[in-house]
Design an enzyme around this catalytic site. Structure first.
Site, mmCIF file in Angstrom:
data_model
loop_
_atom_site.group_PDB
_atom_site.id
_atom_site.type_symbol
_atom_site.label_atom_id
_atom_site.label_comp_id
_atom_site.label_asym_id
_atom_site.label_seq_id
_atom_site.Cartn_x
_atom_site.Cartn_y
_atom_site.Cartn_z
ATOM 1 N N ARG A 72 -13.470 -8.118 -2.139
ATOM 2 C CA ARG A 72 -13.076 -7.539 -0.259
ATOM 3 C C ARG A 72 -12.011 -6.707 -0.627
ATOM 4 O O ARG A 72 -11.473 -6.129 -2.048
ATOM 5 C CB ARG A 72 -11.686 -8.286 -0.801
ATOM 6 C CG ARG A 72 -10.478 -8.390 0.456
ATOM 7 C CD ARG A 72 -9.667 -7.260 0.220
ATOM 8 N NE ARG A 72 -9.462 -7.899 1.570
ATOM 9 C CZ ARG A 72 -7.973 -6.457 1.712
ATOM 10 N NH1 ARG A 72 -7.259 -5.849 0.909
ATOM 11 N NH2 ARG A 72 -7.197 -6.563 3.214
ATOM 12 N N VAL A 73 -12.420 -5.541 0.144
ATOM 13 C CA VAL A 73 -11.824 -4.106 -0.019
ATOM 14 C C VAL A 73 -11.784 -4.367 1.251
ATOM 15 O O VAL A 73 -11.555 -4.319 2.624
ATOM 16 C CB VAL A 73 -13.486 -3.062 0.500
ATOM 17 C CG1 VAL A 73 -12.804 -1.705 0.711
ATOM 18 C CG2 VAL A 73 -13.777 -3.582 -0.886
ATOM 19 N N GLY A 74 -10.521 -2.734 1.808
ATOM 20 C CA GLY A 74 -9.013 -3.623 2.519
ATOM 21 C C GLY A 74 -9.358 -2.109 3.292
ATOM 22 O O GLY A 74 -10.555 -1.823 3.063
ATOM 23 N N ASP A 75 -8.628 -2.734 4.013
ATOM 24 C CA ASP A 75 -8.569 -1.022 5.270
ATOM 25 C C ASP A 75 -8.225 0.523 4.092
ATOM 26 O O ASP A 75 -9.213 1.796 4.886
ATOM 27 C CB ASP A 75 -7.371 -0.847 6.259
ATOM 28 C CG ASP A 75 -6.012 -0.680 5.994
ATOM 29 O OD1 ASP A 75 -5.995 -1.445 4.805
ATOM 30 O OD2 ASP A 75 -5.335 0.383 6.075
ATOM 31 N N THR B 86 0.679 -1.417 0.005
ATOM 32 C CA THR B 86 0.009 -0.020 -0.318
ATOM 33 C C THR B 86 0.952 1.113 0.306
ATOM 34 O O THR B 86 1.781 1.403 0.797
ATOM 35 C CB THR B 86 -0.714 -0.119 1.145
ATOM 36 O OG1 THR B 86 -2.365 -1.334 1.539
ATOM 37 C CG2 THR B 86 -1.726 1.325 1.039
ATOM 38 N N THR C 138 -0.935 1.150 6.281
ATOM 39 C CA THR C 138 -0.683 -0.161 5.960
ATOM 40 C C THR C 138 -0.464 -0.969 5.745
ATOM 41 O O THR C 138 0.092 -1.322 7.549
ATOM 42 C CB THR C 138 0.887 0.741 4.976
ATOM 43 O OG1 THR C 138 1.541 0.155 4.325
ATOM 44 C CG2 THR C 138 2.052 0.317 5.841
ATOM 45 N N GLY C 139 -1.017 -2.021 5.244
ATOM 46 C CA GLY C 139 -0.118 -3.648 5.916
ATOM 47 C C GLY C 139 -1.434 -4.188 6.201
ATOM 48 O O GLY C 139 -2.625 -4.362 5.054
ATOM 49 N N GLY D 256 -4.962 -5.290 5.902
ATOM 50 C CA GLY D 256 -6.262 -4.016 5.757
ATOM 51 C C GLY D 256 -7.887 -4.899 6.757
ATOM 52 O O GLY D 256 -7.961 -4.174 6.999
#
Ligand code: GLY
Length: 288
Positions: A177-180, A149, A200-201, A203
């Site tokens: 799928r959606v991350g942070d 990210t 970052t990381g 999510g």
């Protein structure tokens, strides 16, 4: 004036941000242009950003991106966007030209077309490297891990602060799928009276803790960016058990141009502010 970015691969972006800030550009233009260069470059795709990133389990590249200004209510994001090489530019259009704040999937793509973006075939979005990694995934040989990210924050000459993030998300994720990253308070947050933060990381885990909002709130209460990032990381590590903490890296910048970072893993980041001529590369070591 200052700029900061996640991971070592943000170095060229932060160098560009420095030049743009010094030439008087608005923080939002600075962030959008610097992020777009990385997003649209297949070579940096293996850092899990934009074109050249790793596709989902069906072989389709789906990107998440967001931008937030420090001015109240100025936020735009896209998630699971296919076929556009510069998703953070689309996120900015959402912020400026849409009554909504977050558009996903086909709706995000339709909006991008309405705003003049070209939707490209999925093959254009993959690099040789990410296409081959996908074949390995199908053959159950894949070793790709990570959640790099790109997150950047710019503080311009006039005191405007903007944060932007962009990612192709977890490699070979479930479609949709959606991350942070596109979630305000999770992947990013900005407050023009305080500063901004980005994460970052992993999510899927990060979004459970709203760390970017937490960092900015702590800065509001008097913490330096470094103190705020470390307090938030410690809080998360306490809740998850230190040796089982997921991958998370945090960066922050306040309105004085001071920067900070903390992470559960070794975390290189790059920054520049008025104290330095050149962009600085730092590594935040994981807590022992
Ligand atoms: N932090 C990016 C993601 O997990 O999607």
């Amino acid at each position: 004036m200052a700029a900061i970015g996640t991971w070592a691969f943000s170095y060229p972006a932060v160098r560009q941000m420095k030049d743009l800030i010094l030439s008087g550009e608005h923080a939002t233009d600075v962030v959008e242009r610097a992020v777009a260069e990385v997003e649209d470059d297949k070579e940096t795709g293996h850092h899990i950003v934009g074109r050249g990133g790793f596709p989902n389990s069906l072989g389709m590249l789906e990107c998440d991106a967001a931008i937030m200004e420090g001015r109240p209510g100025q936020f735009g994001a896209v998630a699971a966007l296919k076929g556009v090489g510069t998703p953070c530019k689309v996120a900015r259009k959402v912020m400026e030209n849409s009554p909504h704040s977050l558009l996903v999937g086909e709706g995000a793509q339709q909006f991008a077309v309405e705003q003049g973006f070209t939707v490209e075939p999925n093959d254009n979005m993959l690099s040789d490297r990410s296409a081959s990694a996908y074949q390995d995934f199908l053959e159950k040989k894949s070793k790709v891990r990570g959640h790099d990210t790109l997150g950047v924050i710019a503080l311009d000459l006039k005191g405007n602060i903007t944060v932007g993030v962009s990612t192709s998300g977890a490699p070979f994720k479930s479609p949709g799928r959606v991350g942070d990253s596109p979630l305000p308070g999770c992947g990013l947050f900005a407050d023009h009276t305080v500063g901004a933060a980005a994460a970052t990381g992993d999510g899927d885990k990060i979004m459970c803790y709203c760390p970017s909002f937490h960092v900015v709130q702590l800065m509001k209460q008097g913490s330096t960016p470094s103190e705020a990032c470390h307090i938030v990381l410690t809080d998360i590590m306490t809740k998850t058990e230190p040796d089982k903490c997921f991958e998370i890296g945090l960066i922050a910048l306040n309105m004085k141009g001071e920067v900070g970072a903390a992470s559960s893993v070794e975390f290189p980041y790059t920054f520049w502010n008025q104290s330095y001529d050149a962009v600085q590369e730092c590594t935040q070591l994981s807590p022992s």
